[in-house]
Design an enzyme around this catalytic site. Structure first.
Site, PDB file in Angstrom:
ATOM      1  N   ARG A  26      -8.813   8.304   5.788  1.00  0.00           N
ATOM      2  CA  ARG A  26      -8.396   9.480   5.021  1.00  0.00           C
ATOM      3  C   ARG A  26      -9.282   9.662   3.799  1.00  0.00           C
ATOM      4  O   ARG A  26      -9.731  10.760   3.513  1.00  0.00           O
ATOM      5  CB  ARG A  26      -6.935   9.310   4.594  1.00  0.00           C
ATOM      6  CG  ARG A  26      -6.419  10.401   3.684  1.00  0.00           C
ATOM      7  CD  ARG A  26      -4.928  10.264   3.447  1.00  0.00           C
ATOM      8  NE  ARG A  26      -4.201  10.280   4.707  1.00  0.00           N
ATOM      9  CZ  ARG A  26      -3.065   9.600   4.921  1.00  0.00           C
ATOM     10  NH1 ARG A  26      -2.536   8.876   3.964  1.00  0.00           N
ATOM     11  NH2 ARG A  26      -2.468   9.668   6.095  1.00  0.00           N
ATOM     12  N   ARG A  50     -12.354   4.026   2.010  1.00  0.00           N
ATOM     13  CA  ARG A  50     -11.450   2.975   2.498  1.00  0.00           C
ATOM     14  C   ARG A  50     -10.746   3.388   3.782  1.00  0.00           C
ATOM     15  O   ARG A  50     -10.496   4.571   3.997  1.00  0.00           O
ATOM     16  CB  ARG A  50     -10.426   2.572   1.424  1.00  0.00           C
ATOM     17  CG  ARG A  50      -9.596   3.699   0.905  1.00  0.00           C
ATOM     18  CD  ARG A  50      -9.243   3.471  -0.584  1.00  0.00           C
ATOM     19  NE  ARG A  50      -9.681   4.629  -1.311  1.00  0.00           N
ATOM     20  CZ  ARG A  50      -8.904   5.365  -2.115  1.00  0.00           C
ATOM     21  NH1 ARG A  50      -7.695   4.995  -2.414  1.00  0.00           N
ATOM     22  NH2 ARG A  50      -9.364   6.460  -2.661  1.00  0.00           N
ATOM     23  N   LYS A  63      -2.432  10.153  -1.596  1.00  0.00           N
ATOM     24  CA  LYS A  63      -1.408   9.747  -2.550  1.00  0.00           C
ATOM     25  C   LYS A  63      -1.614  10.410  -3.908  1.00  0.00           C
ATOM     26  O   LYS A  63      -2.749  10.600  -4.338  1.00  0.00           O
ATOM     27  CB  LYS A  63      -1.447   8.228  -2.725  1.00  0.00           C
ATOM     28  CG  LYS A  63      -1.046   7.476  -1.470  1.00  0.00           C
ATOM     29  CD  LYS A  63      -0.971   5.974  -1.733  1.00  0.00           C
ATOM     30  CE  LYS A  63      -0.600   5.223  -0.472  1.00  0.00           C
ATOM     31  NZ  LYS A  63      -1.682   5.220   0.536  1.00  0.00           N
TER      32      LYS A  63
END
Ligand SMILES: *Cc1c(COP(=O)(O)O)cnc(C)c1O
Length: 355
Positions: free
Chosen positions: A100, A104, A324
């Site tokens: 995403r 990472r 997030k």
């Protein structure tokens, strides 16, 4: 209530896993639950409670029970909830790997756990009985090798520590051979869910692959037992930085005092609170959901009453794979021509020069 004898200390972790309650009938024999209701839920969302975690359950509906024992509410229909709200499947370039953010990836190396959390964000796939094949793992490694932007590999699942030491070692050494991978993270619930998994052999193995971080899911102070404390000490003594990821869950930890106690206990066992996750809108978890206000009120309560090191970030994960986002209580009340109007942890209002 019948208790499984916790004299399992010293038993090998795999023996404990194999003694887990996985059949609704077996659960109905040891807890006051309706076997038929359990069977209906477990048919859709598998059941697994290992004897250690079972021994921590004190009474019906307590915070550990809620996390481990199937609830008929998991079958409630709710149009706001979907199996994969974060679009993890569409963001998987190869099976079992989510990419995403540019730098990472989440690499799901096991679909098994020593405890199937009823609030699991991956209820759609966890514990379905198919293990992650070697072929899928190889494809994930090949993807990481071919993608130089990946600096951070997060081993997740399921629980990556369900892999035995030998497979873990082979996986970690293959990842470490990729020169653009800077850090490795292991996301696990084992230190609190089955601390017997964490022994000196495992810590010795992991420390060969530094920089390696371990983030642990802990949701309630009752999970911080002497056994869990030892497990965390073994990892910390191997130089592994430990973080916690807590899921905000109704009836488990949606209370400022409970959350503060949890964060304090975590600091005591050298686990640094990292995130409080607002529960994702995952099908089958409606009964765990809280309001955002509840989360913000908890964050406002923690600040000023707890060492700053013990205050995690409160995160929502955007539907559709947006990533997030941290949420903070309102501290900035307004901006004047020269000053910022802010509120402190007690609610007192101050002005702060803008420059
Ligand atoms: C949460 C998550 C990460 C890691 O996020 P951090 O904020 O770096 O801990 C990475 N990839 C995906 C898909 C995630 O959901």
């Amino acid at each position: 209530m019948l208790k499984i004898d916790p004299s399992h200390q010293g038993l090998y972790w795999k023996d404990l896993v194999s003694q887990s309650i996985t059949f609704p009938d077996a659960l109905a024999r040891v807890l006051a639950v309706d076997a038929q209701a359990m069977a209906r839920v477990a048919e859709k969302y598998p059941l697994c409670i290992n004897p250690y975690f079972f021994s921590l359950i004190k009474e019906p509906g307590d915070p550990l029970w809620r996390q481990a024992v199937p609830d008929i509410a998991e079958l409630d229909q709710d149009n706001d909830l979907t199996p994969d709200p974060l679009a993890e499947e569409p963001q998987s370039p190869v099976p079992n790997l989510i990419h995403r953010y540019p730098d990472r990836v989440v690499f799901m190396v096991s679909d098994q756990c020593a405890l199937y959390c009823r609030h699991c964000m991956r209820k759609r796939r966890t514990g379905r009985g198919k293990t992650v094949s070697r072929k899928a793992v190889d494809a994930g490694i090949a993807y990481i090798r071919a993608t130089p932007s990946v600096r951070d590999v997060i081993l997740s699942g399921g629980d990556p520590l369900m892999l035995g030491d030998r497979r873990l070692e082979s996986l970690l050494s293959q990842i470490r051979q990729i020169s653009h991978v800077e850090i490795i993270r292991i996301h696990t619930r084992m230190p609190g869910a089955l601390p017997a998994r964490i022994d000196k052999a495992l810590a010795g193995l992991l420390k060969r692959f530094h920089p390696l971080y371990v983030n642990i899911q802990f949701n309630h102070p009752d999970e911080i037992t002497p056994e869990a404390a030892v497990a965390c000490a073994v990892l910390a003594d191997a130089g592994i930085p430990l973080g916690s990821q807590t899921v905000l869950l109704a009836g488990v930890n949606d209370d400022p005092e409970v959350m503060m106690t949890l964060m304090r206990r975590l600091l005591e066992i050298r686990v640094r609170p990292y995130y409080i996750h607002h529960a994702d809108p995952v099908e089958g978890t409606r009964h765990f959901r809280t309001s955002i206000e509840t989360g913000l009120a908890i964050m406002a309560y923690l600040r000023g009453r707890l060492s700053g090191m013990g205050v995690p970030q409160y995160m929502i994960d955007l539907p559709g794979g947006g990533g997030k986002v941290p949420l903070l209580p309102e501290y900035v009340l307004g901006t004047g021509p020269r000053t910022l109007k802010v509120r402190n942890f007690e609610g007192r209002v101050f002005r702060y020069p803008l420059r």
